[in-house]
Design an enzyme around this catalytic site. Structure first.
Site: not given
Length: 224
Positions: A10, A31, A135
């Site tokens: 991203g 991660r 979010y």
């Protein structure tokens, strides 16, 4: 050295690659494991994992000039129907993860004599977008935290700012239709769908010496 969290995919990946192309030393954290020397695997929502990563960075002995926290997840759900595990995952990854990174990595900037922290929010906070309440809550928390942290770190010559972009085509937008994206873009002052390069220009500005007096701000890419 610049630390970029969420650097395996991203916007984080786009930011890291752009900074490397200009000759910068970049360490990515995520991660996901990457087989490159300038990457560390870490669960940013786990304090002990972030602390272990901090110790590894300190052991390397390289001067850290900036921290860019790009790591984040999203899920389109109405507030009343969002499963508890989804709520917890979004808050832990976006808000708590960003707080942990700021808490544990800021001392690296202090030892370097100052620097920049850039945290990521979203235009969804200002627009109060329907279907993104959890979010939005996680990112609104980041904005408030960043404003307070800016005051706490100002005496160390560290600036703390947020960038709140509108929709940029990355895996984070998976599942969002073109129509939904258009509706958000049409609420921006500049009704244009932004690209990673637009974001990177803002980051480069905040990293420059000319931005030494800009702190505690939320910069809306596209405007609201």
């Amino acid at each position: 050295m610049i630390i970029v969290t969420g650097g395996s995919s991203g916007l984080g990946k786009e930011v890291a690659e752009s900074l490397r192309k200009t000759g910068g030393s970049v360490l990515t954290i995520s991660r996901r494991k990457l087989d490159i020397g300038s990457h560390l695997q870490c669960d940013l929502s786990d304090y002990n994992s972030v602390k272990k990563t901090y110790k590894e960075i300190r052991k390397r002995g390289e001067k850290v000039n900036a921290i860019i926290n790009c790591a984040g997840i999203a899920s389109m759900n109405l507030a009343l129907t969002t499963p508890p595990e989804v709520t917890e995952n979004i808050i832990k990854t976006n808000l708590i993860g960003t707080i942990f990174c700021n808490q544990l990595f800021a001392p690296l900037l202090i030892r370097s004599g100052g620097g920049r922290i850039i945290n990521f929010s979203t235009i969804a906070v200002s627009l109060g977008l329907k279907g993104e309440s959890i979010y939005v809550a996680s990112k609104a928390g980041i904005e408030g935290f960043s404003r307070s942290l800016a005051r706490e770190l100002a005496s160390f010559k560290i600036t703390v700012n947020c960038i709140a972009p509108g929709p940029i085509r990355t895996p984070l937008l998976k599942g969002i239709t073109d129509l939904q994206i258009s509706k958000i873009v049409n609420q921006q002052i500049i009704q244009k769908e932004m690209e990673p390069q637009n974001l990177i220009k803002v980051i480069n500005t905040l990293l420059s010496e000319n931005s030494a007096e800009i702190t505690g701000q939320v910069i809306h890419l596209g405007g609201v």
